[in-house]
Each structure stands twice: as structure tokens, then as C-alpha cells.
Design an enzyme around this catalytic site. Structure first.
Site, short mmCIF file in Angstrom:
data_model
loop_
_atom_site.label_atom_id
_atom_site.label_comp_id
_atom_site.label_asym_id
_atom_site.label_seq_id
_atom_site.Cartn_x
_atom_site.Cartn_y
_atom_site.Cartn_z
N SER A 300 0.83 -1.21 0.00
CA SER A 300 0.00 0.00 0.00
C SER A 300 0.87 1.26 0.00
O SER A 300 1.76 1.41 -0.83
CB SER A 300 -0.94 -0.04 1.21
N ASP A 644 -8.57 -2.60 -6.45
CA ASP A 644 -8.55 -3.62 -5.39
C ASP A 644 -9.43 -3.25 -4.20
O ASP A 644 -9.30 -3.81 -3.12
CB ASP A 644 -7.11 -3.87 -4.92
N HIS A 699 -7.53 -5.20 -1.08
CA HIS A 699 -6.31 -4.44 -0.80
C HIS A 699 -5.46 -5.03 0.32
O HIS A 699 -4.23 -5.08 0.20
CB HIS A 699 -6.69 -3.00 -0.47
#
Length: 754
Positions: A300, A644, A699
Site C-alpha cells: 500500500s 482492489d 487491498h
């Protein structure tokens, strides 16, 4: 089966007889003429009742907690005692010579410790051991170990946004009792929040002007694997990857979790905590101790942090860098594994900073909105988030040249040649008519209550820049706090481009001065200039380092609706102090095709920040939750595209594919870059509630995706990596999207402007 039924029947009979015995011990048997027990006798009676119940229960458990090869018990193995005529009173027991309830308790403790507890531990251990054996053999790390994979390259992990625990090291009086406890990232976080939410907020906030610690408040990132292996209790983040790496021989001497305070702007990570210096020394130490170059794995926002680090470490110390020299990455780093990285930012940072909103709260407003607003209101959220420099670092990069083309949108005009399954896919290919002069699309449409939300967002931008000249009062607040809400005018087109929206936030936001949204300026700024630091987190403004043997892997999920753009409306009626409206401005606008002007709404309620100064009022606009258009993927005022669930496909994959193109200025040394997508396939599993299963591309779930885990273990161990991993795996519409962006006369990385 008949033996089990007989055994259960016997156990039930014993339990029923035991209950009869317990009832007899009450001392309240009317047939015997006994009187109820006194209050002093009731606790002792309760203990005796508990003892009998526990004995009978655990005798039953002993029958069924057995080893796998043990014989099932027979009914003849146990003869229930005849207690039908049993009548016992605690007073009779206590009158026995040398006997007391304390002795009874002591006998029970001895019986439990030497008979019951070992059986329980054996049963639990047997169950957990069997469960662990099954899980171990299903892990890709275990399977690759059986094939011959072994520890090779040390691995350094860089976590993402909000997934690292934050501990209190210094605080206000209301929080001193939580010293060295987590105010973020633990089960106790919720208790602390609801016990004193304002105290909690002041400690999570940074100084709104400096972007650093407020006076007398210090939160620091937790350290070690525990910092980010699990977020709260069993909500895993990195733990599955750590376990799979351990299967092939990794441990604390060959892998490191480099946690950091995710609230800080990237420059402040080094300035306050020396984070990048520590990361540099950690990589060098792993290389020196093992003789192998290091794999850097990020997730991320950690991908943007890692990219910033690569620019920092090779930059000269006089320019604010790490002074490692141009060859440092080539010497020490084997691979950069970018997992669900936010390389080009995320649109969801826009509403968070504009109005303190995000889709998860917007979507549930009709059910629990009042509760959320009471404890975690928009003004409360926005003023907290505006202090986090990291959110400004995650604003979309590349401006309209990347985000304004609308290449990842669909227009509802699906080709008749496509199959039914493709037509039902919300991310099916749009019409292939892609003229290079297609008008740019906005990121925000000011709906203002109109029902015209289904037409395409590709209306022409009129280059109308919003009036961002603040009033005198607002300017004074801006000078003092670095925050203000100006007299905002919506352009006649009722739209804001990505450039206009980001410009507004950078001009009127919090600690945003450490970043620059001007991509083109980043290319013109000399590497030796300290101003270059403002562009180190932008891969469109700074090329990859010179490291020809480095490999980059972009691993992420696709096929999940992801926030992309928004419908907004004026919402003066949402403000406290609604009656205090500047009469020189128009009232809240009605449905009108003419120019839309946001009312000067003054919130009379006063809220103070951690410095004791007044905070800005609530933003006079909100996401328009009435905007819904299924054909254009608009739901509750949010338009979605592929991604995502948190990061859109453009941010996940555009730069990775751009880097892999031959002879481009973004990758001057020809680093090999591989993009490996995973189409999300959610599966519900009782053993892992609330998660998407081993094939999920969501994610955070991507860190447990079996395909991604296999890729990372192979990259780290070097086991068949060339044959199994070193190739693209594109399952989305990424290549067509890139062609449309780069083919537009105003689009592509070369046209990236503010």
C-alpha cells in the site's frame, strides 16, 4: 453410532441425577421441612453446586477428549450413582468434624489441577495440533520447502497506511495511564476512544501547522513483527507472509519489519525519527551478514515510502539525501516487491481531506449515520486528517493527463459482440471508439440536488478555476493555523478537474508544503536542489534509480469496485449554527444550470485543536448520497472503476507498465519490471471470518493471496523465480487503458502537469 448414543444417554442420566443432588443441597426442600439457607450460607452452597456440576461435566468431557486411537467409551464403563433419595444440607457438612468448605475448595483445586486440566490441555493441544498440521501442509511456503526452496535473500518489509500500531510515549493527563500502550492498532483502542474520544483525537492528531508532534504528545510506531503482523486481535496483515517465509527457513535474523508512523509526511519520517537512515543501515547490515542482496517488500502506502527511500538514499547529503551514492541500490537491493502500491496516489484521499468523508461511512449513513456522526463527525474527522501529511502524499499524481482522460471509465455503450458475462461485468470494456480529442473528465461533479447524474462525466472542462481567494477572516485563520475554508465558487461547468481539486487542497490544506503536485517542475528541478525532495514520492516526476540488475515486481488484485470520482452538493443545513449565514452570499443553491455558488456558511460552534487554538469550521459541502447510476457505476455519490477496493487500477499498474517499456525516461537503466495481477475471487471461510479467502485480491487480503505468497517466497529464495515469476500476468483491461491515456493529445506521462 449406537455406542455413542448409549454413552451420551448415560452422561445425560448422570447429569440429571447430579442436578437432583444439587437441588437437594439447596436446603429448600419443602417435603423435608427444611428452611431456606441464610445469606451467609448461600455462597458456600453455590460453590458446592458448582463443584458437582463441574465434576459431572468434566467426567463427560473425559469420555470424548481422547486420543485418535482410543476406544470410545461404553455405557457399562460408568454406573451413575443412585442419588434419587439423596438429601444433603451444607449445615450438615460443616458440622462434620474437621471438615469445612475451604477443604472442599482445596480438594476441588487439587482434583482440577491433576485430573481435569491435563485432559483439557491434551484435548485442546490435539485439536490445535491437527488443525495446524493441516494448515501447514496447505501453505505454499511448506509446499515450496518440500520442493527444495530455502532461505536466500534477506527481506525487509515496509507496511502501509494505518496498519502499524502506534504507542504512547508522552501524553496529556487524560492519557498518561496508557503509557507505552497502543492508542492505535489494538483491541484496547476502541475502549480508549469511547472512554474519552476527544483525548484520543488530540493524541492521534499532529500539529496542524508543522506536521510534527504537538507539544507534550509523542506517539511512536510499534517495533518488530508485532507492529504490523496483525492489526487488531486476529485481523491479520503481514502474519501470513511471515509464516510462509518461516516455512522455508526465514526468521528474525533474515527478515525485518520496518514499521513507521504512517501519519507523517515522508520528509518528516527522516527529520523526526531518522526512519530512512535506519532503513538504509538495516539493508546494509542484512547484506553484510548474509552476503546476499536484500529484497524490499512493501504494501500500500509503503510502496510510495519505498520509492521515496530509493530517491533519498542515492541523493547527496547536501540535497537532503542519504548520501549512499548512485550505485547504492545496485549494490545492496536484489528486488523491490511492490504489493498493492499507491504509486500514483488514491482518489479516496480527496473526500477525506475535502469534507472528512469516505465511502464506507457514506454507504451506511441511512442506517447508523447519526451514531457515527455523534462519535466521529465530519468536522471531527476532517480536522484530524488534515494534520496527517501522509494523506497529502497520497493525493493522486499526474493531474488531468493521467486521471482526466477517463480511460478506466465505461460509458454504458458495450459492444454487441461481447458475451453476456462480459456485459454483466461492471468493468467490461467500453466502446473502442477512443478519439484522441475526447474532452477531459472531472473528478468532482457539483450535483447540488439535481437528478442529472446518469449522463457521462465526459462533459468539457471550461478551464474555470474556482475562486480560492479567502476572506480577511479566513486568511487570518490560514496564517495562524495553515487551514481555512475560503469563499468557494463552483465554475459554470459545475465540475472540478483533478488539477483544480488537488490545487485547492494544497492551497488550503494542512502540512502539504513538503510535497509538490507539479510533476513537470519535478523534471526541471536539479537533483542537487533541496526542492527535489518534494517530488521524490512521485514516480512521474523522478525516474527510477540507476540499478540495471534490480528487479521490480508489481503484485496486486483487480476486479473490485474502487473509488474513482465523486458527486458533491452544498450542505449548509448540515452545519451547526446554520442560522449564522453571511447575508452577502446567496442561499444554498437550488437545481440550476447556471453558475453554482457555495454559500458562506459559518459554523458558530467552537472546537479547539491540540494547541488550544480554534479549529476550522465544518466544510459546507458533502458527498451527494442521492446520486446513483448503475450503468455508470455510480452509487451513493461515488463513481467506481476497477481496482482492489482501495487503490484504482491506474495507480496500481500504470507506472509498472510504463517502466517496462523500452527506452523511456522513467527507467533510464532498463530495470526489469514485472506486473502480476490477481483477479479477485472472494470465498467465505469459517476459519477466517470477515476476510475474502486465499484467492481474494482485496487491498489487505492480497497479503494472504496464495498466488502472491508463492511469488514472494520464490523471489526471496530465488527458487525457480525466472521460470515461475519473471513474466507479466495481466488479467485486467490495463493495457487498453494505458493506450487510451497515452494516445490522448493531453494525456500520458509526458503531458503530466499539475
Amino acid at each position: 453410532m449406537s455406542r455413542r448414543r448409549t454413552s451420551k444417554a448415560a452422561a445425560l442420566t448422570a447429569s440429571a441425577n447430579a442436578r437432583a443432588a444439587v437441588d437437594a443441597m439447596n436446603g429448600g426442600n419443602d417435603k423435608q421441612g427444611q428452611q431456606p439457607l441464610s445469606q451467609q450460607q448461600q455462597p458456600a452452597n453455590q460453590r458446592l453446586r458448582t463443584l458437582v456440576a463441574v465434576l459431572v461435566t468434566f467426567l463427560g468431557i473425559r469420555w470424548f477428549v481422547v486420543s485418535p486411537n482410543a476406544r470410545l467409551p461404553q455405557a457399562s464403563d460408568f454406573t451413575p450413582p443412585d442419588v434419587t433419595n439423596l438429601s444433603i444440607n451444607l449445615r450438615d457438612i460443616n458440622n462434620l468434624t474437621g471438615f469445612s468448605s475451604d477443604m472442599l475448595r482445596s480438594g476441588f483445586d487439587e482434583f482440577y489441577n491433576f485430573n481435569v486440566q491435563p485432559l483439557l490441555e491434551l484435548g485442546i493441544s490435539t485439536f490445535n495440533g491437527t488443525k495446524h498440521d493441516l494448515e501447514e501442509k496447505s501453505r505454499v511456503g511448506y509446499q515450496l520447502r518440500e520442493e527444495g526452496a530455502r532461505v536466500k535473500h534477506p527481506i525487509v518489509m515496509i507496511p502501509g497506511f494505518v496498519t502499524t500500531g502506534l504507542e504512547l510515549w508522552e501524553g496529556m493527563d487524560c492519557a498518561k495511564k496508557h503509557f507505552r500502550q497502543r492508542l492505535w492498532g489494538s483491541a484496547s483502542m476502541a475502549r480508549t476512544f469511547f472512554a474519552d474520544r476527544e483525548c484520543w483525537r488530540k493524541h492521534l492528531a499532529l500539529n496542524s501547522k508543522t506536521g510534527m508532534d504537538p507539544d507534550h504528545i509523542r506517539l511512536r510506531a510499534a517495533q518488530g513483527f508485532e507492529a504490523a503482523d496483525n492489526f487488531i486481535a486476529t485481523y491479520w496483515v503481514w502474519s501470513k507472509l511471515i509464516e510462509n517465509l518461516a516455512d522455508v527457513g526465514y526468521d528474525g535474523s533474515t527478515m525485518t519489519m520496518m514499521a513507521y508512523d504512517w501519519r507523517l509526511g515522508y520528509d518528516y519520517l527522516e527529520k523526526r525519527d531518522g526512519y530512512f537512515t535506519k532503513l538504509k543501515h538495516t539493508i546494509e547490515a542484512h547484506h553484510a551478514s548474509t552476503g546476499e542482496k536484500v529484497v524490499v517488500a512493501s504494501h500500500s502506502m509503503g510502496g510510495t515510502v519505498a520509492y521515496y527511500f530509493f530517491q533519498w538514499v542515492v541523493a547527496d547529503a547536501k540535497a537532503g539525501g542519504g548520501g549512499g551514492g548512485k550505485k547504492w541500490i545496485e549494490k545492496h537491493v536484489q528486488a523491490f516487491v511492490n504489493i498493492a502500491g499507491t504509486l500514483l496516489g488514491i482518489p479516496k484521499a480527496l473526500p477525506a481531506l475535502l469534507s472528512g468523508e469516505f465511502k464506507d461511512i457514506v454507504a451506511v449513513f441511512s442506517q447508523v449515520g447519526e451514531v457515527i456522526e455523534k462519535y466521529f463527525g465530519r468536522r471531527w474527522r476532517r480536522n484530524l486528517w488534515l494534520t496527517w501529511g501522509s494523506l497529502f502524499g497520497m493525493l493522486p499524481k499526474g493531474g488531468d493527463a493521467i486521471w482526466g482522460i477517463g480511460a478506466d471509465y465505461i460509458d454504458g455503450d458495450v459492444s454487441k459482440n461481447e458475451t453476456d458475462s462480459e456485459m454483466n461485468d461492471p468493468f467490461t470494456k467500453a466502446s473502442q471508439k477512443s478519439p484522441t480529442k475526447t474532452p477531459l473528465v472531472p473528478v468532482i461533479v457539483w450535483n447540488n440536488g439535481t437528478d442529472e447524474i446518469c449522463p457521462s462525466l465526459t462533459s468539457s472542462l471550461e478551464n474555470t478555476i474556482p475562486n480560492t481567494t479567502p476572506t480577511a477572516d479566513a486568511q487570518e485563520m490560514n496564517d495562524q493555523e495553515g487551514l481555512n475554508l475560503p469563499d468557494l465558487k463552483i465554475p459554470p461547468s459545475r465540475t472540478w478537474s483533478m488539477k483544480e481539486t488537488v490545487d485547492f487542497l494544497f492551497e488550503h490544506g494542512g502540512p502539504s508544503s513538503i510535497f509538490s503536485p507539479d510533476t513537470k517542475k519535478g523534471w526541471k528541478t536539479r537533483a542537487s536542489s533541496k526542492d527535489k525532495q518534494k517530488h521524490w514520492s512521485d514516480p512521474l516526476a523522478t525516474p527510477l534509480p540507476l540499478a540495471p540488475s534490480l528487479k521490480i515486481y508489481c503484485l496486486y488484485g483487480t476486479g473490485i469496485p474502487t473509488e474513482r470520482s465523486y458527486y458533491y452538493k452544498v450542505s449548509c443545513d448540515k452545519l451547526e449554527g446554520n442560522s449564522n449565514i453571511n447575508q452577502n452570499q446567496t442561499s444554498c443553491p437550488e437545481d440550476d444550470q447556471n453558475e453554482k455558488e457555495v454559500t458562506q456558511c459559518n459554523d458558530t460552534s467552537i472546537v479547539q485543536d491540540v494547541t488550544g487554538k480554534e479549529e476550522p469550521p465544518e466544510a459546507p459541502f458533502t458527498i451527494d448520497t442521492t446520486a446513483n447510476c448503475k450503468s455508470n457505476n455510480v452509487q451513493s455519490g461515488v463513481r467506481f472503476s476497477d481496482g482492489d477496493g482501495s487503490v484504482p487500477l491506474i495507480s496500481l499498474g500504470y507506472m509498472c507498465q510504463k517502466w517496462s517499456q523500452a527506452k523511456n525516461k522513467h527507467n533510464p537503466s532498463g530495470i526489469k519490471v514485472y506486473t502480476r495481477e490477481r483477479k479477485s475471487k472472494a470465498q467465505v471461510r469459517l476459519s477466517d471470518p470477515g476476510r475474502g479467502g486465499p484467492a481474494s485480491g482485496e487491498h489487505v487480503d492480497i497479503l494472504g493471496n496464495v498466488g502472491v505468497l508463492e511469488d514472494i517466497v520464490r523471489i526471496a529464495t530465488g527458487f525457480d523465480v525466472e521460470e515461475k515469476v519473471d513474466e507479466d500476468k495481466i488479467v485486467s483491461d490495463l493495457k487498453r487503458i494505458m493506450e487510451k491515456i497515452d494516445g490522448h493529445e493531453l494525456g500520458g506521462s509526458d503531458n503530466s502537469v499539475r
